[in-house]
Design an enzyme around this catalytic site. Sequence first.
Site, PDB file in Angstrom:
ATOM      1  N   ASP A  29       0.849  -1.196   0.000  1.00  0.00           N
ATOM      2  CA  ASP A  29       0.000   0.000   0.000  1.00  0.00           C
ATOM      3  C   ASP A  29       0.884   1.245   0.000  1.00  0.00           C
ATOM      4  O   ASP A  29       1.898   1.311   0.694  1.00  0.00           O
ATOM      5  CB  ASP A  29      -0.913  -0.004   1.233  1.00  0.00           C
ATOM      6  CG  ASP A  29      -2.069   0.986   1.096  1.00  0.00           C
ATOM      7  OD1 ASP A  29      -3.219   0.528   0.960  1.00  0.00           O
ATOM      8  OD2 ASP A  29      -1.811   2.205   1.113  1.00  0.00           O
ATOM      9  N   ILE A  30       0.491   2.247  -0.771  1.00  0.00           N
ATOM     10  CA  ILE A  30       1.281   3.478  -0.903  1.00  0.00           C
ATOM     11  C   ILE A  30       1.240   4.299   0.392  1.00  0.00           C
ATOM     12  O   ILE A  30       2.124   5.137   0.616  1.00  0.00           O
ATOM     13  CB  ILE A  30       0.748   4.306  -2.098  1.00  0.00           C
ATOM     14  CG1 ILE A  30       1.818   5.273  -2.611  1.00  0.00           C
ATOM     15  CG2 ILE A  30      -0.546   5.031  -1.755  1.00  0.00           C
ATOM     16  CD1 ILE A  30       1.457   5.926  -3.944  1.00  0.00           C
ATOM     17  N   GLY A  90     -15.519   2.905   3.913  1.00  0.00           N
ATOM     18  CA  GLY A  90     -14.273   3.617   3.637  1.00  0.00           C
ATOM     19  C   GLY A  90     -13.587   3.218   2.351  1.00  0.00           C
ATOM     20  O   GLY A  90     -12.394   3.472   2.171  1.00  0.00           O
ATOM     21  N   HIS A  97     -10.355  -5.394  -3.214  1.00  0.00           N
ATOM     22  CA  HIS A  97      -9.010  -5.641  -2.684  1.00  0.00           C
ATOM     23  C   HIS A  97      -9.105  -5.980  -1.203  1.00  0.00           C
ATOM     24  O   HIS A  97      -9.960  -5.472  -0.480  1.00  0.00           O
ATOM     25  CB  HIS A  97      -8.083  -4.441  -2.893  1.00  0.00           C
ATOM     26  CG  HIS A  97      -8.670  -3.139  -2.430  1.00  0.00           C
ATOM     27  ND1 HIS A  97      -9.641  -2.473  -3.144  1.00  0.00           N
ATOM     28  CD2 HIS A  97      -8.436  -2.396  -1.327  1.00  0.00           C
ATOM     29  CE1 HIS A  97      -9.971  -1.367  -2.499  1.00  0.00           C
ATOM     30  NE2 HIS A  97      -9.263  -1.300  -1.383  1.00  0.00           N
ATOM     31  N   HIS A  99      -6.995  -5.774   2.278  1.00  0.00           N
ATOM     32  CA  HIS A  99      -5.839  -5.220   2.985  1.00  0.00           C
ATOM     33  C   HIS A  99      -5.281  -6.320   3.889  1.00  0.00           C
ATOM     34  O   HIS A  99      -6.023  -6.895   4.697  1.00  0.00           O
ATOM     35  CB  HIS A  99      -6.249  -4.050   3.874  1.00  0.00           C
ATOM     36  CG  HIS A  99      -6.789  -2.855   3.140  1.00  0.00           C
ATOM     37  ND1 HIS A  99      -6.063  -1.710   2.944  1.00  0.00           N
ATOM     38  CD2 HIS A  99      -7.999  -2.622   2.570  1.00  0.00           C
ATOM     39  CE1 HIS A  99      -6.803  -0.819   2.284  1.00  0.00           C
ATOM     40  NE2 HIS A  99      -7.989  -1.346   2.057  1.00  0.00           N
TER      41      HIS A  99
HETATM   42  P1  AMP Z   1      -9.718   1.370   0.227  1.00  0.00           P
HETATM   43  O1  AMP Z   1      -9.782   2.701   0.927  1.00  0.00           O
HETATM   44  O2  AMP Z   1     -10.120   0.199   1.062  1.00  0.00           O
HETATM   45  O3  AMP Z   1     -10.454   1.412  -1.108  1.00  0.00           O
HETATM   46  O4  AMP Z   1      -8.180   1.118  -0.069  1.00  0.00           O
HETATM   47  C1  AMP Z   1      -7.507   1.708  -1.125  1.00  0.00           C
HETATM   48  C2  AMP Z   1      -6.055   1.671  -0.767  1.00  0.00           C
HETATM   49  O5  AMP Z   1      -5.302   1.901  -1.951  1.00  0.00           O
HETATM   50  C3  AMP Z   1      -5.614   2.733   0.240  1.00  0.00           C
HETATM   51  O6  AMP Z   1      -5.084   2.109   1.397  1.00  0.00           O
HETATM   52  C4  AMP Z   1      -4.553   3.534  -0.523  1.00  0.00           C
HETATM   53  O7  AMP Z   1      -3.484   3.941   0.302  1.00  0.00           O
HETATM   54  C5  AMP Z   1      -4.114   2.535  -1.579  1.00  0.00           C
HETATM   55  N1  AMP Z   1      -3.539   3.108  -2.790  1.00  0.00           N
HETATM   56  C6  AMP Z   1      -4.030   4.137  -3.518  1.00  0.00           C
HETATM   57  N2  AMP Z   1      -3.242   4.376  -4.580  1.00  0.00           N
HETATM   58  C7  AMP Z   1      -2.228   3.473  -4.517  1.00  0.00           C
HETATM   59  C8  AMP Z   1      -1.088   3.207  -5.325  1.00  0.00           C
HETATM   60  N3  AMP Z   1      -0.812   3.919  -6.428  1.00  0.00           N
HETATM   61  N4  AMP Z   1      -0.254   2.200  -4.951  1.00  0.00           N
HETATM   62  C9  AMP Z   1      -0.503   1.482  -3.840  1.00  0.00           C
HETATM   63  N5  AMP Z   1      -1.570   1.671  -3.038  1.00  0.00           N
HETATM   64  C10 AMP Z   1      -2.424   2.656  -3.371  1.00  0.00           C
END
Ligand code: AMP
Length: 111
Positions: A29-30, A90, A97, A99
């Site tokens: 995760d970024i 959220g 996906h 986490h």
């Molecule tokens: P959610 O809020 O459950 O939809 O999770 C989306 C996740 O994607 C968040 O934890 C973000 O930090 C992560 N995210 C967004 N853009 C990127 C990216 N380019 N690379 C890796 N993770 C990302």
Amino acid sequence: MATLFTRIIQGEIPAEKVYEDDHVVAFRDINPQAPVHVLIVPRQEIAGLASLPDQGDHRYLLNAAKVIAESLGISESGYRLVINQGVDGGQTVDHLHVHLLGGRRLDWPPG
Ligand code: AMP
């Protein structure tokens, strides 16, 4: 229009991939919320739990999580899997996906 995560899977957007097979891809995760914070994504574009099909790549997410947790060394210490669905959950990226969070003691209940 491909989702953000499809573009990562296809290598158009950089990410630190930690696992991939025929059905799922996992990358860091970024914006990590724990020492280990990996997103496990089905190659198939499924918007989220609310639109889950009967068959598809999502069926491989849990087994991938187990393998990834072992490979990242958190299998014994423990970890948490989270799927955020919709606004109240959220969810910010409309590509299903999981986490995978670990490497520290996680609070319960989540905020
Ligand atoms: P959610 O809020 O459950 O939809 O999770 C989306 C996740 O994607 C968040 O934890 C973000 O930090 C992560 N995210 C967004 N853009 C990127 C990216 N380019 N690379 C890796 N993770 C990302």
